[in-house]
Design a protein around this motif. Structure first.
Motif, PDB file in Angstrom:
ATOM      1  N   HIS A  38       0.855  -1.187   0.000  1.00 48.19           N
ATOM      2  CA  HIS A  38       0.000   0.000   0.000  1.00 48.19           C
ATOM      3  C   HIS A  38       0.895   1.243   0.000  1.00 48.19           C
ATOM      4  CE1 HIS A  38      -2.464  -3.095   2.023  1.00 48.19           C
ATOM      5  NE2 HIS A  38      -3.485  -2.491   1.458  1.00 48.19           N
ATOM      6  N   ILE A  39       0.835   2.041  -1.036  1.00 50.14           N
ATOM      7  CA  ILE A  39       1.603   3.280  -1.080  1.00 50.14           C
ATOM      8  C   ILE A  39       0.706   4.377  -0.519  1.00 50.14           C
ATOM      9  CG2 ILE A  39       2.837   4.922  -2.519  1.00 50.14           C
ATOM     10  CD1 ILE A  39       3.340   2.570  -4.458  1.00 50.14           C
ATOM     11  N   VAL A  40       1.081   4.878   0.648  1.00 50.72           N
ATOM     12  CA  VAL A  40       0.221   5.780   1.400  1.00 50.72           C
ATOM     13  C   VAL A  40       0.472   7.244   1.049  1.00 50.72           C
ATOM     14  CG1 VAL A  40      -0.481   6.495   3.723  1.00 50.72           C
ATOM     15  CG2 VAL A  40       0.099   4.101   3.281  1.00 50.72           C
ATOM     16  N   TRP A  41       1.733   7.671   1.030  1.00 52.75           N
ATOM     17  CA  TRP A  41       2.028   9.086   0.819  1.00 52.75           C
ATOM     18  C   TRP A  41       3.495   9.242   0.490  1.00 52.75           C
ATOM     19  CZ3 TRP A  41      -1.554  12.500  -0.001  1.00 52.75           C
ATOM     20  CH2 TRP A  41      -1.272  13.869   0.045  1.00 52.75           C
ATOM     21  N   GLY A  42       3.880  10.381  -0.006  1.00 56.59           N
ATOM     22  CA  GLY A  42       5.282  10.641  -0.254  1.00 56.59           C
ATOM     23  C   GLY A  42       5.490  11.944  -0.989  1.00 56.59           C
ATOM     24  N   TRP A  43       6.762  12.325  -1.096  1.00 52.92           N
ATOM     25  CA  TRP A  43       7.145  13.514  -1.844  1.00 52.92           C
ATOM     26  C   TRP A  43       8.584  13.376  -2.299  1.00 52.92           C
ATOM     27  CZ3 TRP A  43       5.612  14.089   3.382  1.00 52.92           C
ATOM     28  CH2 TRP A  43       6.653  14.184   4.292  1.00 52.92           C
ATOM     29  N   ASP A  44       8.945  14.191  -3.291  1.00 57.35           N
ATOM     30  CA  ASP A  44      10.305  14.163  -3.835  1.00 57.35           C
ATOM     31  C   ASP A  44      11.252  15.070  -3.073  1.00 57.35           C
ATOM     32  OD1 ASP A  44       9.716  12.312  -5.792  1.00 57.35           O
ATOM     33  OD2 ASP A  44       9.165  13.832  -7.255  1.00 57.35           O
ATOM     34  N   GLU A  45      10.717  16.110  -2.456  1.00 58.73           N
ATOM     35  CA  GLU A  45      11.527  17.000  -1.624  1.00 58.73           C
ATOM     36  C   GLU A  45      10.659  17.502  -0.488  1.00 58.73           C
ATOM     37  OE1 GLU A  45      11.304  21.164  -4.050  1.00 58.73           O
ATOM     38  OE2 GLU A  45      12.665  19.640  -4.816  1.00 58.73           O
ATOM     39  N   LEU A  46      11.309  17.891   0.581  1.00 58.56           N
ATOM     40  CA  LEU A  46      10.605  18.317   1.781  1.00 58.56           C
ATOM     41  C   LEU A  46       9.661  19.472   1.469  1.00 58.56           C
ATOM     42  CD1 LEU A  46      10.537  17.621   4.800  1.00 58.56           C
ATOM     43  CD2 LEU A  46      12.238  19.398   5.151  1.00 58.56           C
ATOM     44  N   PRO A  47       8.363  19.329   1.791  1.00 57.36           N
ATOM     45  CA  PRO A  47       7.428  20.419   1.521  1.00 57.36           C
ATOM     46  C   PRO A  47       7.614  21.574   2.502  1.00 57.36           C
ATOM     47  CG  PRO A  47       6.276  18.529   2.467  1.00 57.36           C
ATOM     48  CD  PRO A  47       7.707  18.141   2.316  1.00 57.36           C
TER      49      PRO A  47
END
Length: 161
Positions: A38-47
């Motif tokens: 299950h892919i829940v959340w993520g980002w490529d760089e710190l928001p």
């Protein structure tokens, strides 16, 4: 553990109001060998805060390898006797990624082997910090194991003695 995994994400609007941006079921990726991811959340760089990103979440299926500062949050459901015949490559051999992984054992037990041959059994409530080391997962039990992951993309220095 609830068989349905939900993504519950909060945010803050520009005027300072706290809101839920996502409350939704996460459909698992069904991998060879009966593993659920299950892919829940993520980002490529710190928001930057305040952070407010409503709308559909588009999951990246790859880990944040090669994306230092990238983060991905997932859960895995590993079936009894994992890895099973026909499983994907990383379920049946030692492997590593350029990530730092924080792993929470939410249900069941799992054996973690390092490349030095040492195996440690992780049980419900245990927390693992995996620093890019070569490893393999094994579920020798007759019960499923549910793991929560936070993957942090990292850089690896090579040629150090």
């Amino acid at each position: 553990m609830n068989p349905q995994m939900r993504r519950v994400v909060t945010g803050e609007t520009v005027d300072g109001k706290s809101v839920f941006t996502h409350v939704e079921v996460v459909e698992p990726l069904r991998l060879d060998g009966d593993m659920l991811r299950h892919i829940v959340w993520g980002w490529d760089e710190l928001p930057t805060l305040p952070y407010h990103q409503p709308g559909p979440f588009e999951a990246r299926t790859g880990l944040p390898v090669g994306r230092p500062g990238g983060v991905q949050v997932e859960t895995w459901v590993l079936p009894p006797r994992f890895p099973l015949e026909g499983g994907h490559d990383n379920s049946s051999r030692m492997h590593s990624y350029d990530t730092i992984d924080i792993v929470f054992v939410l249900e069941g037990e799992i054996d973690l082997e390092q490349s030095d041959g040492i195996v440690v059994k992780l049980c419900r409530g245990d927390v693992l910090v995996q620093n890019g080391a070569v490893h393999a997962w094994r579920n020798p039990t007759n019960e499923r194991c549910v793991l929560g992951f936070v993957f942090f993309g990292a850089s690896r220095q090579v040629g150090l003695d």
